[in-house]
Enzyme design. Structure first.
Site, PDB file in Angstrom:
ATOM      1  N   CYS A   2       9.600   0.035  -5.706  1.00 45.85           N
ATOM      2  CA  CYS A   2      10.833   0.060  -6.470  1.00 45.85           C
ATOM      3  C   CYS A   2      10.513  -0.245  -7.926  1.00 45.85           C
ATOM      4  O   CYS A   2       9.467  -0.793  -8.239  1.00 45.85           O
ATOM      5  CB  CYS A   2      11.869  -0.942  -5.990  1.00 45.85           C
ATOM      6  SG  CYS A   2      12.272  -0.848  -4.253  1.00 45.85           S
ATOM      7  N   ARG A  27       6.895   4.547  -8.566  1.00 45.70           N
ATOM      8  CA  ARG A  27       6.869   3.347  -7.734  1.00 45.70           C
ATOM      9  C   ARG A  27       7.849   3.415  -6.570  1.00 45.70           C
ATOM     10  O   ARG A  27       7.783   2.623  -5.638  1.00 45.70           O
ATOM     11  CB  ARG A  27       7.213   2.139  -8.576  1.00 45.70           C
ATOM     12  CG  ARG A  27       6.149   1.935  -9.562  1.00 45.70           C
ATOM     13  CD  ARG A  27       6.313   0.692 -10.325  1.00 45.70           C
ATOM     14  NE  ARG A  27       5.006   0.366 -10.820  1.00 45.70           N
ATOM     15  CZ  ARG A  27       4.322  -0.710 -10.494  1.00 45.70           C
ATOM     16  NH1 ARG A  27       4.824  -1.586  -9.677  1.00 45.70           N
ATOM     17  NH2 ARG A  27       3.128  -0.911 -10.993  1.00 45.70           N
ATOM     18  N   ASN A 100      13.414  -6.085  -6.427  1.00 47.23           N
ATOM     19  CA  ASN A 100      12.212  -5.555  -5.755  1.00 47.23           C
ATOM     20  C   ASN A 100      11.746  -6.603  -4.769  1.00 47.23           C
ATOM     21  O   ASN A 100      11.769  -7.788  -5.094  1.00 47.23           O
ATOM     22  CB  ASN A 100      11.066  -5.345  -6.752  1.00 47.23           C
ATOM     23  CG  ASN A 100      11.279  -4.137  -7.621  1.00 47.23           C
ATOM     24  OD1 ASN A 100      12.257  -3.411  -7.464  1.00 47.23           O
ATOM     25  ND2 ASN A 100      10.366  -3.920  -8.547  1.00 47.23           N
ATOM     26  N   GLY A 101      11.266  -6.177  -3.625  1.00 47.92           N
ATOM     27  CA  GLY A 101      10.758  -7.134  -2.648  1.00 47.92           C
ATOM     28  C   GLY A 101      11.659  -7.204  -1.433  1.00 47.92           C
ATOM     29  O   GLY A 101      12.483  -6.314  -1.208  1.00 47.92           O
ATOM     30  N   LYS A 487      -6.474  11.525   1.194  1.00 52.06           N
ATOM     31  CA  LYS A 487      -5.861  12.341   0.130  1.00 52.06           C
ATOM     32  C   LYS A 487      -5.092  13.510   0.739  1.00 52.06           C
ATOM     33  O   LYS A 487      -3.973  13.812   0.332  1.00 52.06           O
ATOM     34  CB  LYS A 487      -6.909  12.904  -0.840  1.00 52.06           C
ATOM     35  CG  LYS A 487      -7.548  11.944  -1.805  1.00 52.06           C
ATOM     36  CD  LYS A 487      -6.662  11.499  -2.930  1.00 52.06           C
ATOM     37  CE  LYS A 487      -5.885  10.265  -2.597  1.00 52.06           C
ATOM     38  NZ  LYS A 487      -6.514   8.983  -2.684  1.00 52.06           N
ATOM     39  N   GLU A 490      -1.912  12.259   2.464  1.00 45.96           N
ATOM     40  CA  GLU A 490      -0.914  11.737   1.535  1.00 45.96           C
ATOM     41  C   GLU A 490      -0.110  12.839   0.862  1.00 45.96           C
ATOM     42  O   GLU A 490       1.096  12.732   0.742  1.00 45.96           O
ATOM     43  CB  GLU A 490      -1.603  10.922   0.420  1.00 45.96           C
ATOM     44  CG  GLU A 490      -2.014   9.537   0.808  1.00 45.96           C
ATOM     45  CD  GLU A 490      -2.703   8.805  -0.345  1.00 45.96           C
ATOM     46  OE1 GLU A 490      -2.359   7.650  -0.600  1.00 45.96           O
ATOM     47  OE2 GLU A 490      -3.601   9.373  -0.988  1.00 45.96           O
ATOM     48  N   HIS A 506     -18.865  11.006  20.633  1.00 48.39           N
ATOM     49  CA  HIS A 506     -18.210   9.913  21.359  1.00 48.39           C
ATOM     50  C   HIS A 506     -16.700  10.128  21.463  1.00 48.39           C
ATOM     51  O   HIS A 506     -15.956   9.177  21.686  1.00 48.39           O
ATOM     52  CB  HIS A 506     -18.533   8.574  20.683  1.00 48.39           C
ATOM     53  CG  HIS A 506     -19.994   8.275  20.686  1.00 48.39           C
ATOM     54  ND1 HIS A 506     -20.669   7.874  21.820  1.00 48.39           N
ATOM     55  CD2 HIS A 506     -20.931   8.381  19.714  1.00 48.39           C
ATOM     56  CE1 HIS A 506     -21.954   7.715  21.530  1.00 48.39           C
ATOM     57  NE2 HIS A 506     -22.142   8.028  20.252  1.00 48.39           N
ATOM     58  N   LYS A 605       3.729   3.927  -5.239  1.00 50.32           N
ATOM     59  CA  LYS A 605       2.462   3.658  -5.909  1.00 50.32           C
ATOM     60  C   LYS A 605       1.992   2.226  -5.735  1.00 50.32           C
ATOM     61  O   LYS A 605       0.826   1.963  -5.539  1.00 50.32           O
ATOM     62  CB  LYS A 605       2.634   3.976  -7.401  1.00 50.32           C
ATOM     63  CG  LYS A 605       1.373   3.821  -8.213  1.00 50.32           C
ATOM     64  CD  LYS A 605       0.398   4.915  -7.882  1.00 50.32           C
ATOM     65  CE  LYS A 605      -0.919   4.763  -8.587  1.00 50.32           C
ATOM     66  NZ  LYS A 605      -1.962   5.571  -7.944  1.00 50.32           N
TER      67      LYS A 605
HETATM   68  C1  F1P Z   1      -3.386   0.399  -2.567  1.00 48.05           C
HETATM   69  C2  F1P Z   1      -2.748   1.719  -2.161  1.00 48.05           C
HETATM   70  C3  F1P Z   1      -3.301   2.890  -2.969  1.00 48.05           C
HETATM   71  C4  F1P Z   1      -2.545   4.191  -2.649  1.00 48.05           C
HETATM   72  C5  F1P Z   1      -1.030   4.036  -2.823  1.00 48.05           C
HETATM   73  C6  F1P Z   1      -0.528   2.792  -2.132  1.00 48.05           C
HETATM   74  O1  F1P Z   1      -2.997   0.069  -3.850  1.00 48.05           O
HETATM   75  O2  F1P Z   1      -2.980   1.912  -0.799  1.00 48.05           O
HETATM   76  O3  F1P Z   1      -4.649   3.062  -2.665  1.00 48.05           O
HETATM   77  O4  F1P Z   1      -2.989   5.228  -3.469  1.00 48.05           O
HETATM   78  O5  F1P Z   1      -0.735   4.041  -4.162  1.00 48.05           O
HETATM   79  O6  F1P Z   1      -1.337   1.628  -2.406  1.00 48.05           O
HETATM   80  P1  F1P Z   1      -3.809  -0.824  -4.854  1.00 48.05           P
HETATM   81  O7  F1P Z   1      -3.990  -2.181  -4.232  1.00 48.05           O
HETATM   82  O8  F1P Z   1      -5.128  -0.176  -5.113  1.00 48.05           O
HETATM   83  O9  F1P Z   1      -2.945  -0.892  -6.075  1.00 48.05           O
END
Ligand code: F1P
Length: 610
Positions: A2, A27, A100-101, A487, A490, A506, A605
């Site tokens: 968020c 985000r 947020n949270g 990748k 995602e 295996h 993100k």
């Molecule tokens: C870890 C992570 C990223 C991924 C995505 C969600 O984040 O898994 O690797 O690309 O954005 O979070 P960070 O700890 O590296 O910020």
């Protein structure tokens, strides 16, 4: 997760808030909203599901006015994606809140508030913040006091900004577990969950600490610590480029960030690598003394950063002769683990705010790790502030949700850590020189590797209608295969699994048929012959393979195997180089499939909730 933006100004702040939301959209992006207060106390709220653009369109050219305002872009945790669940949330048409949270005890709070006569119009935990603050205000006192009393009742994580219709001159903010940064302007002040949101209006920032509550007016910022005592926090001048959030002519942030890798890796190395190893002091004050004692390294991270840690383990054990474990933060934090003697805890994170990684760091301190180091991309982030040592990866702002340049700079950092620990551990001069030379060649090799784009664009066509895929690698290329699979998952939503190719027989061999593309990363290293045997195992079962290989590895394309040559590179940097074609492959597959490359569904993100 968020995004939060807020402003207290004299001018109309709606444009500032919307621009801030756009800059934070990576985000969280399932709904967005804004609440605006005019000096006469008029409170307006506009919310929309979908991207921030939906909100911008809804506001359109209708004048939405307010000199104090709060805004939010959401990544749903409690309650589905509906307009009613979008922030800001109100209480009694007086208190407006963005958050947020997660408020973990929201159900018991809800019960208590309902008994007091509050009605809930959403399924969110956030609405309990609004009503709790309102209930506290009823007892008399200021908004600041009401928020201080309210936060004492919350369990969980919050970064929250609260506005009171009865007092349009201020907002009150509180931070516990979710970052907040105050932006200082001239006769106006701002708040956001990330400095990126405020770069168009200021470069002067105060990062709030855990437990801080602050009252922000146009001209004043008063901060109180977790015990309610007034505190001064350092003002930091940001050096992040104002246009770091632009696509720079590329179609997507992700593509821009892929192509930035030679430059950012060069930045990461600059003034850090000498002729005979890393320069002293690059891991921070006191690092030398700590490194001299290190007998074990425990790496903790999530997602892509975890893959960087897995790769580093191969390097630290092979070159620096230091034992190393790597673990996913969400596992580490909830199990009993044994702390090795003189163990260095290394966290890795692009954002520096990942909730599980941060919790793991805090736990490690309790467990008695000798010291902590973070490898991180965001200066001033929680991990950086709470670790003994910090190494900044200097990748610049990464906007695409799928991490690219942050990953390759993390790997670059780990090779430098390998050199630093190796030096303390008697690494042979020849080995040191080989890693130094490989690192020096890295930016140019990355440029050369990016030039193979065309071949990969063609290859991507063959993937677009596939539903599953398998990525194979051995040794330090196994984590790279995992990163390639991540990748693809995602951003193209194709199911992808990665295996150390020695594990094929295996179990995963059972999956092989012509509908299951197999992607192989094959540098010319000591495991090449073993890898070739694994490739034959796949071929014998009718599998279709795509092999990214050094031309000296002597793979030849035929009807079951497509070979894409990757420029030759020295061993230690091969994992970094082979990451590039896998990033490009997932990008072009996603492009053909028409998915939202930069903001893939269901993801965010910065994962600031567990
Ligand atoms: C870890 C992570 C990223 C991924 C995505 C969600 O984040 O898994 O690797 O690309 O954005 O979070 P960070 O700890 O590296 O910020």
């Amino acid at each position: 997760m968020c995004g939060i933006v807020g402003a207290v100004a004299e001018r109309n702040v709606v444009e500032i808030l919307l621009e801030g939301l756009k800059r934070l959209e990576y985000r969280g992006y399932d709904s967005a909203g804004v609440a605006l207060l005019q000096p006469d106390g008029t409170l307006t709220r506009i919310r929309r599901t979908g991207k921030v653009q939906e909100l911008v369109d809804a506001i359109g050219d209708k004048p939405a006015l307010g000199s104090t305002g709060i805004a939010h872009t959401r990544w749903a945790t409690h309650g589905g994606v509906t307009e009613a669940n979008a922030h800001p949330h109100f209480s009694s048409d007086r208190i407006a809140v963005v958050h947020n949270g997660i408020i973990e005890n929201y159900l018991s709070l809800k019960e208590k508030l309902a008994a007091q006569g509050y009605t809930f119009t959403s399924d969110t935990d956030t609405e309990t913040i609004a009503h709790t603050v309102h209930a506290e205000l009823q007892k008399g006192g200021s908004l600041l006091e009401a928020v201080q009393s309210a936060v004492a009742q919350f369990h969980g994580a919050y970064g929250t900004v609260i506005m009171d219709k009865e007092d349009p001159t201020r907002v009150v903010v509180a931070r516990s577990g979710s970052p907040l940064v105050i932006g200082l302007g001239l006769g106006e002040n701002f708040i956001a969950s990330d400095q990126m949101a405020l770069l168009p209006v200021t470069r002067r920032f105060i990062f709030l600490e855990e437990g801080d509550v602050a009252e922000i007016t146009r001209r004043t910022v008063k901060i109180f610590d977790v015990n309610g005592n007034p505190v001064e926090r350092e003002v930091i001048e940001s050096n992040i480029e104002h246009d770091a959030g632009d696509k720079g002519g590329y179609r997507h942030y992700m593509l821009k960030e892929i192509h930035e890798q030679p430059t950012v890796v060069r930045n990461a190395l600059q003034n850090r690598l000498g002729e005979h190893g890393v320069l002293p002091g690059i891991f921070g004050e006191g690092a030398q003394e700590i490194f001299a004692k290190v007998q074990h390294v425990q790496i903790i991270a999530c997602g892509t950063s975890y893959h960087a840690g897995m790769t580093a383990r191969y390097w630290l054990e092979q070159f620096a002769n230091v034992s190393c474990n790597v673990e996913i933060a969400s596992e580490f934090r909830y199990r009993k683990s044994v702390v090795h003697d003189n163990s260095l805890l290394v966290t890795i994170s692009q954002s520096g705010e990942t909730a599980d990684t941060l919790a793991a760091l805090r736990l490690a301190k309790e467990l008695g790790y000798m010291a902590s180091l973070t490898i991180c991309n965001v200066p001033g982030s929680s991990l950086v502030r709470e670790s003994d040592l910090a190494f900044m990866t200097r990748a610049g702002a990464e906007i695409g949700v799928a991490s690219t340049k942050a990953f390759t700079t993390q790997l670059t950092a780990f090779l430098m850590l390998t050199l630093a620990l190796g030096e303390c551990n008697g690494m042979e001069a020849e080995q040191t020189q080989a890693i130094v030379a490989a690192l020096n060649s890295l930016p140019a090799k990355l440029e050369e590797t990016l030039a193979i784009t065309q071949g990969i664009e063609d290859l991507a066509e063959e993937f677009a209608d596939k539903h599953h895929s398998l990525f194979l690698g051995r040794g330090d290329q196994y984590p790279i295969a995992m990163e390639g699979a991540l990748k693809l998952k995602e951003i193209s939503y194709i199911h992808a699994e990665a295996y150390a190719s020695g594990e094929l027989k295996h179990g995963p061999l059972a999956l092989i048929d012509e509908e299951m593309p197999v992607i192989v990363v094959a540098p010319n290293n000591e495991l090449l012959e073993k890898l070739k045997s694994n490739v034959e195992e796949v071929r014998a079962r009718g599998g279709i393979m795509y092999v990214f290989a050094d031309k000296d590895a002597h793979f030849a394309s035929d009807e079951t195997m497509r070979v894409i040559n990757v420029p030759h590179c020295e061993g230690p940097i091969a994992p970094i180089i082979y990451t590039i074609p896998l990033q490009l492959l997932s990008y072009y597959v996603a492009l053909i499939k028409g998915t939202d490359v930069d903001q893939p569904r269901n993801l965010a993100k910065s994962v600031t909730v567990e």
